[in-house]
Design an enzyme around this catalytic site. Structure first.
Site, short mmCIF file in Angstrom:
data_model
loop_
_atom_site.label_atom_id
_atom_site.label_comp_id
_atom_site.label_asym_id
_atom_site.label_seq_id
_atom_site.Cartn_x
_atom_site.Cartn_y
_atom_site.Cartn_z
N ASP A 40 -4.97 60.77 35.89
CA ASP A 40 -3.52 60.94 35.81
C ASP A 40 -3.08 62.18 36.59
O ASP A 40 -2.19 62.91 36.17
CB ASP A 40 -3.03 60.99 34.36
CG ASP A 40 -1.53 60.76 34.26
OD1 ASP A 40 -0.96 60.18 35.21
OD2 ASP A 40 -0.91 61.18 33.26
N HIS A 84 3.28 51.31 32.66
CA HIS A 84 3.36 52.51 31.84
C HIS A 84 4.23 52.14 30.64
O HIS A 84 5.44 52.00 30.77
CB HIS A 84 4.01 53.63 32.66
CG HIS A 84 4.19 54.92 31.92
ND1 HIS A 84 3.37 55.99 32.10
CD2 HIS A 84 5.10 55.31 31.01
CE1 HIS A 84 3.76 56.99 31.33
NE2 HIS A 84 4.82 56.61 30.66
#
Lengths: 316, 452
Positions: B333, B207
């Site tokens: 997500d 990320h």
């Protein structure tokens, strides 16, 4: 012991590393050491080669076996041996090291054996003293007498060094033993390879003429000698490898992994060992282990090195 | 949801996905629009499933030439495609069962056509030791409706300091490695993690969002944030860290997947990396493809995401990146948050939106609006994730596991949060009109979801 007739002499004043030694130079030292093994096995071990000479063991970094091994070698050759252990904290780099060198030089020693935590420190010191200097380990750079004793041990057990495949396994990155061994084994025509996680291998190591393996199973295949290296305790947690447990699982030498090497492969370790981290006790104490013999060869090699250098001393 | 009803349904489906011992009749889906993600196109035909595997597919699979005892489903012109593979979902277990469980997450997934979930490792405790991987695999086997694959931590405790036991975790069954929603700040640590992961041929999913630059930001930096009086996160927070990561990939040779790219700046970096031949892939979220910062409107916390929803130009760049194949994968997500963490002032609310159940329908918006082809949409949700994760699923291929979905791309509906199967209802598509509904979801040829 006299140098055998018609044999060349060791041509160097210092022993700072394996780098710069020819195959012939190395053979000279190994032959001398071979003879020293026999002397050390007699009841009367004392000789006079260094009688009246002063040997200083200058250790900036703690060592048990190397220091005592040099001390014993010096004494067996009749030298006066002085041990100086300088705590690392009291000595900073650079100027203080040179101050120490100048001070020692004024005491007129004949040979100084030096170990220092910084690569290149022994070379620096050698430039500032008049006596012979032996590198007993400088940082992650070189440890020539260890490589010589390893070579002697291999030669005595395998009858040769040329053509052997030697797998050097573990923390290559921080290992002076590995560097000296790679140089020596290459010089004598062996095929050294390194085995370890990428995090413990120096970048560009393949250009030193070794094959690189990240998978120990592949790295041990076809090996005549499996040389395990010590993993420092402070490097076991997280920074370079995840944990001692994972390291042992993938890079520790146990019976199962040893089976992948040649059936007559022998196991070495420069010590001190972390049992259950880089090597399993059953292997370390097993019949294929040369680890105890390495210690004996250590004294012989140091006798040989001191003898070889003694020939270049003034009035030698 | 009604708990008792839930348990009944759960029990009937709990044998999936691991069972293979039961002898099944062959199953044929005929009269379908077959979406072949490998070819990025579609054709009329059917799929024949035998023993949980795709035996045959294409125009030859018709009523006329099926095995005599086959069970037949006439798809009446609906789409049939491989089940979706979602590379980024938070599924609650262990430690956040009040937000989601494997049972509820996989139910939502099955209803949304998602047949494989890569679970985020930032649970409590995190998936940083083999026992937790083992726990997840067992829980998924016992309570999951679709396949759940564990990802495990890159760093111990997700602290960004020490390499996690990547080798042991991989042996336990972790298929990829990431620190979840956390970015590794220290470049030396990430370098060593990548070196180590490379030795094990492990996929590093990161990320990329610079925590220092993102700092106080709660939405995209810019005019809209300034009007709302909210602190912004610049696009550079993502780009700087992604750029650093790519340089470390170049140094180490690790297989790297950017978990979420949300800006045109990032796409340029990924494009350069790919043209340099680096082992780099990336994903974006269904939210970033179909929503923009203006949808936050009147401080709607269900649209508070990390990285934040960007401006319309960025969204368009992402769609273009998807259409060209630069963006490899679309993720849900999925991040369930309950009332306590969302019914707060925007700044204090947690990030995250649920998405497993609506990702296909939301993606079809892009198809209906003509922005991308159906084949490309499905490829980014099936074969590309499968290739990145090295899974046999996600494709129409003879011999591949028959994880198959049937959906009507045109069926209209209004998203009713109360009817969603996730334990939390924080959908950004609350009351949204959508077209495209999943009608049937198969795992290894067995029905795990069927629309009423």
């Amino acid at each position: 012991m006299a140098n055998p007739p018609n044999k060349p002499l060791f041509p160097h004043r210092h022993l700072l590393g394996i780098e710069g030694l020819s195959a012939q130079d190395i053979e000279i030292l190994l032959d001398l050491a071979e003879a020293a093994v026999e002397v050390s096995r007699q009841v009367e071990k004392k000789r006079t080669t260094l009688r009246g000479r002063t040997l200083i063991n200058l250790f900036f970094e703690a060592s048990t076996r190397t220091q005592s091994s040099f001390e014993l070698a010096g004494k067996r050759l009749g030298a006066d041996v002085m041990n100086m252990s300088v705590a690392a904290s009291s000595v900073k780099k650079g100027e203080t090291l040179l101050d120490t060198a100048v001070t020692l030089n004024a005491m007129r020693p004949d040979i100084i054996v030096v170990r220092h935590a910084r690569a290149g420190a022994v070379h620096l010191l050698a430039k500032k003293v008049d006596c012979a200097v032996v590198n007993a380990g400088d940082g992650a750079h070189e440890h020539p007498t260890q490589a010589l004793l390893d070579a002697l041990t291999i030669r005595r057990n395998k009858g040769r060094i040329e053509g052997l495949t030697v797998a050097i396994c573990g923390d290559i990155l921080h290992s002076r033993v590995a560097r000296s061994n790679i140089l020596l084994l290459s010089a004598l025509g062996a095929r050294p390879r390194v085995v370890g996680p990428s995090t413990l291998l120096p970048p560009g190591i393949e250009r030193m003429g070794v094959d690189v393996f990240h998978d120990m199973r592949a790295g041990l295949e076809g090996a005549d000698i499996v040389m395990m290296l010590r993993l420092q305790r402070e490097r076991m947690r997280g920074g370079y490898i995840p944990s001692a447990k994972e390291y042992f699982r993938f890079f520790g030498l146990d019976e199962a992994k040893l089976k992948l090497a040649k059936p007559d492969a022998l196991v070495m370790h420069p010590g001190p060992m972390n049992r259950g981290v880089e090597i399993d006790s059953s292997v370390a104490d097993g019949e294929r282990s040369l680890i105890r013999e390495q210690v004996e060869m250590g004294v012989a090699v140091r006798i040989a090195v001191l003898e070889a250098l003694a020939r270049h001393l003034p009035n030698g | 949801m009604d708990e008792s009803e839930f348990h009944v349904k759960q029990a009937s489906a709990s044998s999936h996905p691991s069972s293979s011992s039961i002898a099944h009749k062959p199953l044929a889906l005929i009269n379908a629009r077959l979406i072949d993600p490998a070819a990025l196109d579609e054709k009329a035909g059917g799929v024949l499933i035998v023993d949980g595997l795709i035996r045959e597919f294409g125009s030859a699979v018709t009523l006329a030439n099926l095995p005599a005892h086959a069970r037949i489903i006439d798809c009446s012109g609906d789409c049939v495609a491989p089940g979706l593979i979602d590379m980024r979902a938070f599924i609650g277990e262990p430690g956040a069962e009040h937000r989601e469980t494997i049972a509820t997450a996989t139910w939502a997934a099955a209803a949304g056509g998602v047949t494989t979930i890569l679970a985020r490792p930032d649970t409590i405790p995190p998936v940083d030791e083999p026992a937790v991987v083992d726990f997840l695999l067992r829980r998924a086997r016992d309570t999951g409706r679709v396949r759940v694959l564990p990802s495990a931590a890159l760093t111990s405790g997700l602290d960004g300091a020490e390499i996690a036991e990547i080798g042991l975790l991989q042996q336990a069954g972790a298929v990829a490695f990431s620190d979840g929603a956390r970015s590794i700040r220290n470049a030396r640590v990430l370098r060593r993690v990548m070196q180590y992961a490379r030795d094990f041929d492990a996929l590093v999913i990161h990320h990329a969002e610079d925590p220092d630059l993102a700092a106080e930001g709660v939405m995209n930096e810019g005019e809209f944030a300034s009007r709302l009086g909210l602190a912004g996160t610049p696009r550079e927070a993502e780009a700087i860290m992604l750029d650093r990561d790519i340089r470390l990939v170049n140094l180490t040779g690790a297989r790297y997947h950017a978990a979420l790219v949300t800006t045109a700046l990032s796409l340029d970096i990924v494009a350069k990396a790919k043209s340099d031949g680096l082992p780099v892939t990336c994903a974006t979220s269904i939210n970033h493809l179909t929503l923009n910062e203006n949808d936050i409107g009147d401080y709607r916390t269900f649209l508070k995401l990390a990285p934040p929803l960007r401006g319309e130009e960025e969204r368009r760049a992402l769609v273009a990146g998807l259409a060209s194949g630069l963006i490899d994968a679309i993720v849900s997500d999925h991040n369930p948050q309950d009332v306590e963490t969302k019914r707060l002032p925007f700044t204090e609310a947690e990030d995250g939106a649920i998405g497993l159940e609506t990702m296909l329908s939301a993606g079809l918006r892009l198809v209906h609006s003509g922005e991308i082809s159906l084949g490309r949409l499905i490829a980014a949700m099936t074969i590309r994730p499968a290739e990145i994760l090295r899974l046999p699923q996600g494709r129409l291929k003879i011999g591949a596991p028959a994880d198959i979905i049937r959906f009507d791309p045109d069926e209209p509906f209004v998203v009713d949060p109360a009817k969603l199967h996730s334990r939390c209802k924080n959908t950004p598509f609350d009351e949204a009109r959508m077209e495209g509904k999943v009608k049937l979801t198969l795992i290894a040829g067995e029905v795990v979801y069927e629309a009423e």
